[in-house]
Design a protein around this motif. Sequence first.
Motif, PDB file in Angstrom:
ATOM      1  N   GLU A 137       0.833  -1.206   0.000  1.00  0.00           N
ATOM      2  CA  GLU A 137       0.000   0.000   0.000  1.00  0.00           C
ATOM      3  C   GLU A 137       0.862   1.248   0.000  1.00  0.00           C
ATOM      4  OE1 GLU A 137      -3.728   1.933   2.515  1.00  0.00           O
ATOM      5  OE2 GLU A 137      -3.347  -0.217   2.552  1.00  0.00           O
ATOM      6  N   ASN A 138       1.785   1.338   0.934  1.00  0.00           N
ATOM      7  CA  ASN A 138       2.773   2.417   0.957  1.00  0.00           C
ATOM      8  C   ASN A 138       4.145   1.772   0.760  1.00  0.00           C
ATOM      9  OD1 ASN A 138       0.774   4.278   1.406  1.00  0.00           O
ATOM     10  ND2 ASN A 138       1.159   4.463   3.600  1.00  0.00           N
ATOM     11  N   ALA A 139       4.738   2.031  -0.390  1.00  0.00           N
ATOM     12  CA  ALA A 139       5.927   1.281  -0.807  1.00  0.00           C
ATOM     13  C   ALA A 139       7.070   1.380   0.192  1.00  0.00           C
ATOM     14  CB  ALA A 139       6.389   1.775  -2.172  1.00  0.00           C
ATOM     15  N   TYR A 140       7.633   0.235   0.486  1.00  0.00           N
ATOM     16  CA  TYR A 140       8.784   0.125   1.378  1.00  0.00           C
ATOM     17  C   TYR A 140       9.967   0.933   0.856  1.00  0.00           C
ATOM     18  CZ  TYR A 140      12.626  -2.452   3.710  1.00  0.00           C
ATOM     19  OH  TYR A 140      13.744  -2.823   4.413  1.00  0.00           O
ATOM     20  N   VAL A 141      10.159   0.940  -0.449  1.00  0.00           N
ATOM     21  CA  VAL A 141      11.311   1.625  -1.026  1.00  0.00           C
ATOM     22  C   VAL A 141      11.254   3.126  -0.759  1.00  0.00           C
ATOM     23  CG1 VAL A 141      10.271   1.965  -3.312  1.00  0.00           C
ATOM     24  CG2 VAL A 141      12.762   1.823  -3.089  1.00  0.00           C
ATOM     25  N   GLY A 142      10.054   3.692  -0.631  1.00  0.00           N
ATOM     26  CA  GLY A 142       9.952   5.116  -0.343  1.00  0.00           C
ATOM     27  C   GLY A 142      10.589   5.471   0.992  1.00  0.00           C
ATOM     28  N   ALA A 143      10.346   4.650   2.002  1.00  0.00           N
ATOM     29  CA  ALA A 143      10.955   4.886   3.310  1.00  0.00           C
ATOM     30  C   ALA A 143      12.467   4.707   3.239  1.00  0.00           C
ATOM     31  CB  ALA A 143      10.346   3.937   4.341  1.00  0.00           C
ATOM     32  N   GLN A 144      12.934   3.740   2.435  1.00  0.00           N
ATOM     33  CA  GLN A 144      14.378   3.550   2.269  1.00  0.00           C
ATOM     34  C   GLN A 144      15.035   4.789   1.679  1.00  0.00           C
ATOM     35  OE1 GLN A 144      14.195  -0.206  -0.061  1.00  0.00           O
ATOM     36  NE2 GLN A 144      15.697  -0.936   1.426  1.00  0.00           N
ATOM     37  N   VAL A 145      14.423   5.328   0.645  1.00  0.00           N
ATOM     38  CA  VAL A 145      14.991   6.505  -0.008  1.00  0.00           C
ATOM     39  C   VAL A 145      15.027   7.675   0.962  1.00  0.00           C
ATOM     40  CG1 VAL A 145      14.576   8.227  -1.806  1.00  0.00           C
ATOM     41  CG2 VAL A 145      14.380   5.794  -2.342  1.00  0.00           C
ATOM     42  N   TRP A 146      13.956   7.856   1.746  1.00  0.00           N
ATOM     43  CA  TRP A 146      13.908   8.959   2.710  1.00  0.00           C
ATOM     44  C   TRP A 146      15.007   8.802   3.757  1.00  0.00           C
ATOM     45  CZ3 TRP A 146      12.171  13.623   2.710  1.00  0.00           C
ATOM     46  CH2 TRP A 146      11.932  14.337   3.909  1.00  0.00           C
ATOM     47  N   ALA A 147      15.200   7.597   4.264  1.00  0.00           N
ATOM     48  CA  ALA A 147      16.254   7.366   5.247  1.00  0.00           C
ATOM     49  C   ALA A 147      17.623   7.696   4.658  1.00  0.00           C
ATOM     50  CB  ALA A 147      16.216   5.915   5.725  1.00  0.00           C
ATOM     51  N   GLU A 148      17.831   7.291   3.408  1.00  0.00           N
ATOM     52  CA  GLU A 148      19.105   7.572   2.743  1.00  0.00           C
ATOM     53  C   GLU A 148      19.326   9.072   2.606  1.00  0.00           C
ATOM     54  OE1 GLU A 148      19.545   7.376  -1.614  1.00  0.00           O
ATOM     55  OE2 GLU A 148      20.942   5.752  -1.192  1.00  0.00           O
ATOM     56  N   GLU A 149      18.280   9.796   2.233  1.00  0.00           N
ATOM     57  CA  GLU A 149      18.424  11.236   2.049  1.00  0.00           C
ATOM     58  C   GLU A 149      18.659  11.943   3.383  1.00  0.00           C
ATOM     59  OE1 GLU A 149      18.731  12.848  -0.739  1.00  0.00           O
ATOM     60  OE2 GLU A 149      18.429  11.035  -1.946  1.00  0.00           O
ATOM     61  N   LEU A 150      18.010  11.482   4.441  1.00  0.00           N
ATOM     62  CA  LEU A 150      18.258  12.056   5.766  1.00  0.00           C
ATOM     63  C   LEU A 150      19.721  11.860   6.161  1.00  0.00           C
ATOM     64  CD1 LEU A 150      15.083  10.879   7.752  1.00  0.00           C
ATOM     65  CD2 LEU A 150      15.590  13.221   7.007  1.00  0.00           C
ATOM     66  N   ALA A 151      20.234  10.662   5.911  1.00  0.00           N
ATOM     67  CA  ALA A 151      21.624  10.374   6.246  1.00  0.00           C
ATOM     68  C   ALA A 151      22.579  11.201   5.389  1.00  0.00           C
ATOM     69  CB  ALA A 151      21.908   8.890   6.081  1.00  0.00           C
TER      70      ALA A 151
END
Length: 304
Positions: free
Chosen positions: A251-265
Motif C-alpha cells: 500500500e505504501n511502498a517500502y522503497v519510499g521509506a528507504q529513499v527517505w532514510a538515505e536522504e536524511l543520512a
Amino acid sequence: MDPFLVSAHGRPAPVARAGMRVRARLAGASLCAVLACAGGGAAAAAGKVLESQQRYAPTAAQLALVEQYRGAPLEDFSEAVFDAGKTDMPYRLLAPARPVAGERYPLVVFFHSSGGIGDDNLKPMTAFTRLWAAPDVRRSFPAYVVVPQTRDRSANYINDTHGLRVSQPGAPLADVLALVDELMRRHPIDPARVYALGFSMGASAAMDAAVARPGLFAAMVALSGVPPERSLARSVAHVPTLLIHGDYDQENAYVGAQVWAEELAAAGGRPRFITYVGMDHRVPPQLFTDGAWRQWLFEQRKPR
C-alpha cells in the motif's frame, strides 16, 4: 483497513535495496540495541542509517493485548473541539496521570491514518492509540498525548520525477499544527519534548509536519508512511527519526521509506530504520510489548 487484523501472506516479494549506501545491519538485534537506548546515541554516527530487521512473528500474547486495547475504555482521553477558524476539529487529550506542580511534560502528537478521517472523535482511537492510557505506560512515560481528528486527508500523494510516490501536506495539517501551538500555551508542556507519531497517512502527515515546522518536533516515529519529496530531507535531517516499515507493504511502498532514510543520512541525519520482514501494511503487534521504541522517543530533546 484495521492495521492490527492478522492475515496470512505468502513469502515476501524480493525487496530492492539499491541506493541504501550507508547502513549498519543488526539483523535479529533487540529494539533497544537498534535504537541505542539509555544514552547510547553515539552508536549511530551522523550521516548513517542504523538499520535492523525484525521478523514479523507476533506471539499469541501480543495479539491478545491488541484485542484487549482495541476495546479499552476511553475515559482518560478527554474530548474537546478545536476552533480552527473556517471549521472545527475534534480531538482527544490524555494528560499525565499524576502531574507534579511546576513540572513540564512531553507532548505526543498522534497523527491518525486515513481510517480515522471524520468528526466522531472516535475513529482515530485504535488499539495502538488507547495503549497510551495503560497504567504502566502512563507511569513510565508521563506525557500529554493529543489525538486530533481531521475531516479530510492530512497528507496527499503524488509521483515525483523518479516515479516514486511522495507525500504533500493536506489542508487539515495546518489546523493540527495550530492545535499543537494552542495546547502548548494552555498546558505545562516542555517545548523541547514535542514528539510526532503516526501510522500510514498519519506517518506521512507527521513527516510533512516536520518539514512545515522544522523547529517544532524533538523526534518522530513514522510507521508505514509515504515520505515527502526527497529534496526536503535536508530541512529535517536534524530531527531524530525512527522509520518502521514492512518489506511486504504493497500500500505504501517500502522503497519510499528507504529513499527517505538515505536522504536524511546524506544530509547529516541519523535515522533509525526497522524492517519487519514478511509484514504488509500494519502496525506490528510487537510494539505493544517492547517499549524500547517509546523509551528512545522520550530520550530525545531539542537542544536548548
